[in-house]
Every structure is written in C-alpha cells, then in structure tokens.
Design a protein around this motif. Structure first.
Motif, PDB file in Angstrom:
ATOM      1  N   CYS A  67       0.839  -1.206   0.000  1.00 51.05           N
ATOM      2  CA  CYS A  67       0.000   0.000   0.000  1.00 51.05           C
ATOM      3  C   CYS A  67       0.872   1.254   0.000  1.00 51.05           C
ATOM      4  O   CYS A  67       0.624   2.191  -0.763  1.00 51.05           O
ATOM      5  N   LEU A  70       2.600   1.644  -3.480  1.00 50.62           N
ATOM      6  CA  LEU A  70       1.656   2.090  -4.508  1.00 50.62           C
ATOM      7  C   LEU A  70       1.188   3.526  -4.270  1.00 50.62           C
ATOM      8  O   LEU A  70       0.980   4.277  -5.221  1.00 50.62           O
ATOM      9  N   THR A  71       1.033   3.888  -3.022  1.00 51.68           N
ATOM     10  CA  THR A  71       0.622   5.258  -2.715  1.00 51.68           C
ATOM     11  C   THR A  71       1.703   6.251  -3.125  1.00 51.68           C
ATOM     12  O   THR A  71       1.406   7.296  -3.707  1.00 51.68           O
ATOM     13  N   SER A 115      -4.169   0.116  -4.055  1.00 47.49           N
ATOM     14  CA  SER A 115      -3.582   0.625  -2.819  1.00 47.49           C
ATOM     15  C   SER A 115      -4.589   0.558  -1.672  1.00 47.49           C
ATOM     16  O   SER A 115      -4.255   0.125  -0.562  1.00 47.49           O
TER      17      SER A 115
END
Length: 135
Positions: A67, A70-71, A115
């Motif tokens: 997460c 991807l963020t 995400s």
C-alpha cells in the motif's frame, strides 16, 4: 464566456488541483499504513516469545508495505495524469480534435484502487493477528 475561455479555466483548475489531489487520500493511506506497521512492530517487540500466527503478521506487513509503495507511486502517476489532461485541453483550445483517452488517469485509478485494497487487507490481517494474540 467563449468555449476557449471555459476550456482555459478548466485547464487552470486541473493544474491547481494536481497539487491538491495528491495530498488527500494518499496522505491518509501513507499515515495509517505506516502507523499500523509501527504499532505492530511495537506490539511484536514486547510480546515476541508469546506470539502465535506470526505469518499473519508478516502477511499484514506485506500488504501494508505494498500500500505504501503504490501510494508513493500514485503521486507521480497523478502528476502525469494531470499533465496529460492539460495537453488534451490545450489541443482542444487550439481547435484540434483530441479525443484520446488519458491513459495515466486509468493507470492511476487502478493503482489507487489496489492501494486501498492492500491497505484494507493489511488492516484486517493485523486485526486478526492481534485478536489471536490477545489473551
């Protein structure tokens, strides 16, 4: 107000919102995912020998780190999507027929969805781990 003025105003709005849009959901995901990892590391440190189902904790970390990655990637994708949309609007202002899709926006949409999914999965696994280890 002419059509070109409306398009120019929209272009200005997109340019300004490029900065703002990168700071809302992404900021929260980064904060909560990082805090979740930190808290679970703290929990693990204090109760290291007593913990069961450590593989659930590791899976939670994998999802939360995914997460975070991807963020962070979505910040750059957002910038690219806005730049491309500005290019499209500029072509429309010039009177050119620019009916192309903004592929960066599509990629960004999938990245943000993934995400969020990874964050939810990481939190759920973290809660399951904590539940198993509370006595």
């Amino acid at each position: 107000m002419t059509k070109n003025n409306i398009k120019f105003k929209r272009r200005e709005f997109l340019d300004k919102s490029r900065i703002e849009s990168s700071n809302t959901l992404d900021k929260y995901l980064l904060s909560f995912a990082t805090a979740s990892i930190y808290l679970s590391l703290y929990f693990r440190k204090d109760l290291a020998e007593q913990l069961i189902h450590k593989n659930i904790l590791i899976a939670s970390w994998v999802f939360l780190v995914g997460c975070i990655i991807l963020t962070l990637l979505s910040f750059k994708l957002s910038e690219k999507a806005h730049e491309r949309q500005i290019e499209i609007i500029d072509e429309q202002i010039k009177g050119n027929d620019c009916s192309q899709q903004n592929c960066w926006s599509i990629i960004l949409e999938y990245t943000n969805s993934l995400s969020i999914t990874l964050f939810i999965a990481g939190i759920v696994l973290l809660l399951v781990f904590v539940t198993y280890n509370l006595k």
